[in-house]
Design a protein around this motif. Sequence first.
Motif, PDB file in Angstrom:
ATOM      1  N   PRO A 128     -70.058 -22.188  48.907  1.00  0.00           N
ATOM      2  CA  PRO A 128     -68.844 -21.604  48.336  1.00  0.00           C
ATOM      3  C   PRO A 128     -68.348 -20.437  49.180  1.00  0.00           C
ATOM      4  CG  PRO A 128     -70.759 -21.071  46.987  1.00  0.00           C
ATOM      5  CD  PRO A 128     -71.213 -22.023  48.045  1.00  0.00           C
ATOM      6  N   THR A 129     -67.041 -20.336  49.326  1.00  0.00           N
ATOM      7  CA  THR A 129     -66.459 -19.249  50.111  1.00  0.00           C
ATOM      8  C   THR A 129     -65.806 -18.204  49.219  1.00  0.00           C
ATOM      9  OG1 THR A 129     -64.398 -20.479  50.335  1.00  0.00           O
ATOM     10  CG2 THR A 129     -66.022 -20.730  52.106  1.00  0.00           C
ATOM     11  N   ASP A 130     -65.715 -18.510  47.921  1.00  0.00           N
ATOM     12  CA  ASP A 130     -65.151 -17.521  47.012  1.00  0.00           C
ATOM     13  C   ASP A 130     -65.891 -17.552  45.688  1.00  0.00           C
ATOM     14  OD1 ASP A 130     -64.226 -19.948  46.102  1.00  0.00           O
ATOM     15  OD2 ASP A 130     -62.144 -19.341  45.946  1.00  0.00           O
ATOM     16  N   LYS A 131     -65.655 -16.508  44.887  1.00  0.00           N
ATOM     17  CA  LYS A 131     -66.272 -16.388  43.567  1.00  0.00           C
ATOM     18  C   LYS A 131     -65.245 -15.808  42.624  1.00  0.00           C
ATOM     19  CE  LYS A 131     -68.184 -11.845  44.687  1.00  0.00           C
ATOM     20  NZ  LYS A 131     -69.403 -11.052  44.838  1.00  0.00           N
ATOM     21  N   GLU A 132     -65.613 -15.746  41.360  1.00  0.00           N
ATOM     22  CA  GLU A 132     -64.697 -15.231  40.349  1.00  0.00           C
ATOM     23  C   GLU A 132     -65.098 -13.807  39.986  1.00  0.00           C
ATOM     24  OE1 GLU A 132     -64.450 -16.658  36.020  1.00  0.00           O
ATOM     25  OE2 GLU A 132     -62.969 -17.853  37.114  1.00  0.00           O
ATOM     26  N   CYS A 133     -64.125 -12.925  39.921  1.00  0.00           N
ATOM     27  CA  CYS A 133     -64.374 -11.550  39.504  1.00  0.00           C
ATOM     28  C   CYS A 133     -64.712 -11.562  38.008  1.00  0.00           C
ATOM     29  CB  CYS A 133     -63.148 -10.680  39.756  1.00  0.00           C
ATOM     30  SG  CYS A 133     -63.308  -8.993  39.076  1.00  0.00           S
ATOM     31  N   ILE A 140     -62.057 -14.285  44.469  1.00  0.00           N
ATOM     32  CA  ILE A 140     -62.222 -13.327  45.565  1.00  0.00           C
ATOM     33  C   ILE A 140     -63.257 -13.877  46.535  1.00  0.00           C
ATOM     34  CG2 ILE A 140     -61.563 -11.309  44.206  1.00  0.00           C
ATOM     35  CD1 ILE A 140     -64.539 -10.704  43.833  1.00  0.00           C
ATOM     36  N   ASN A 141     -63.323 -13.285  47.730  1.00  0.00           N
ATOM     37  CA  ASN A 141     -64.288 -13.696  48.741  1.00  0.00           C
ATOM     38  C   ASN A 141     -65.698 -13.497  48.204  1.00  0.00           C
ATOM     39  OD1 ASN A 141     -66.096 -13.470  51.092  1.00  0.00           O
ATOM     40  ND2 ASN A 141     -64.182 -13.756  52.234  1.00  0.00           N
ATOM     41  N   ARG A 146     -66.119  -5.243  46.075  1.00  0.00           N
ATOM     42  CA  ARG A 146     -65.119  -4.652  45.186  1.00  0.00           C
ATOM     43  C   ARG A 146     -63.975  -5.653  45.069  1.00  0.00           C
ATOM     44  NH1 ARG A 146     -64.000   0.468  43.266  1.00  0.00           N
ATOM     45  NH2 ARG A 146     -65.629   1.375  44.525  1.00  0.00           N
ATOM     46  N   CYS A 147     -63.480  -5.850  43.843  1.00  0.00           N
ATOM     47  CA  CYS A 147     -62.394  -6.790  43.611  1.00  0.00           C
ATOM     48  C   CYS A 147     -61.094  -6.194  44.135  1.00  0.00           C
ATOM     49  CB  CYS A 147     -62.274  -7.106  42.125  1.00  0.00           C
ATOM     50  SG  CYS A 147     -60.889  -8.207  41.738  1.00  0.00           S
ATOM     51  N   GLY A 156     -72.490  -7.366  44.369  1.00  0.00           N
ATOM     52  CA  GLY A 156     -72.787  -8.263  45.481  1.00  0.00           C
ATOM     53  C   GLY A 156     -73.347  -9.598  45.035  1.00  0.00           C
ATOM     54  N   GLN A 157     -73.626  -9.784  43.756  1.00  0.00           N
ATOM     55  CA  GLN A 157     -74.120 -11.065  43.273  1.00  0.00           C
ATOM     56  C   GLN A 157     -72.979 -11.818  42.618  1.00  0.00           C
ATOM     57  OE1 GLN A 157     -77.773 -11.388  41.606  1.00  0.00           O
ATOM     58  NE2 GLN A 157     -78.721 -10.146  43.183  1.00  0.00           N
ATOM     59  N   PRO A 158     -72.806 -13.092  42.921  1.00  0.00           N
ATOM     60  CA  PRO A 158     -71.714 -13.851  42.343  1.00  0.00           C
ATOM     61  C   PRO A 158     -71.848 -13.962  40.818  1.00  0.00           C
ATOM     62  CG  PRO A 158     -72.855 -15.104  44.064  1.00  0.00           C
ATOM     63  CD  PRO A 158     -73.601 -13.854  43.829  1.00  0.00           C
ATOM     64  N   GLU A 159     -70.680 -13.914  40.168  1.00  0.00           N
ATOM     65  CA  GLU A 159     -70.546 -14.168  38.732  1.00  0.00           C
ATOM     66  C   GLU A 159     -71.159 -13.109  37.828  1.00  0.00           C
ATOM     67  OE1 GLU A 159     -68.591 -16.600  37.873  1.00  0.00           O
ATOM     68  OE2 GLU A 159     -68.486 -17.516  39.836  1.00  0.00           O
TER      69      GLU A 159
END
Length: 164
Positions: A128-133, A140-141, A146-147, A156-159
Motif C-alpha cells: 500500500p502507498t497510502d493510508k487513512e487518517c 494520506i501517504n 502528520r495529516c 507512524g503506524q497505519p490506521e
Amino acid sequence: MGNKKGIIAEFKEFVLRGNVVDLAVGVIIGAAFQAIVNSLVKDIISPLIGVITGGVDFTNKFVLLYAAPQGADVSTLQAAQALGPVFAYGSFITAVINFLIMASVIFMMIKVINSLRGKKQQAEPAAPTDKECPYCFSRINVSATRCPNCTSQLNGQPETAQED
C-alpha cells in the motif's frame, strides 16, 4: 589476432547468457509441443468433427476469377488454380476452423497443466502507498507522520492515532 579472441570471447559470453539459452530451450520445447498439438488436431479432433458434420470439406470451395476454357477440369482447387486465379474462400474457412480448434486444444492443455501443477499463478499484491487518517478519514501517504488535511499528529503506524 587479439581482436578475434575478443570477438570469440564476446560471442561465447553472449551465447552462454541465461536468456539466450532459455530462449533456445523454449523454442525446442515449443516445436515439440506444436507437433503434439498438430497430431491431436489432425489425427483425433478433425476426424471426429468430420464424422459429426457429415464429412463437410471446405478446401475445394472456390470461385473462378476467369472464364474457364471449354472442357477444362475445374472440379478441384488445384486444377482451377493451374488454369488461372481463383477466390479460394474454402481454404480460408478451413484455416480459421483449424486455428479455432488448435487454440481450444492449447487452452485446454494449459488448463490441465496448471491444475496438475496445483497452483494458479497470481500476481503479488502491491504494497500500500497510502493510508487513512484516523481523525479526518482522508487518504494520506503511508509514511506520513502528520495529516496534511487536518494536521493531526500520527504515530507512524497505519490506521491508528496517537493519544494527545
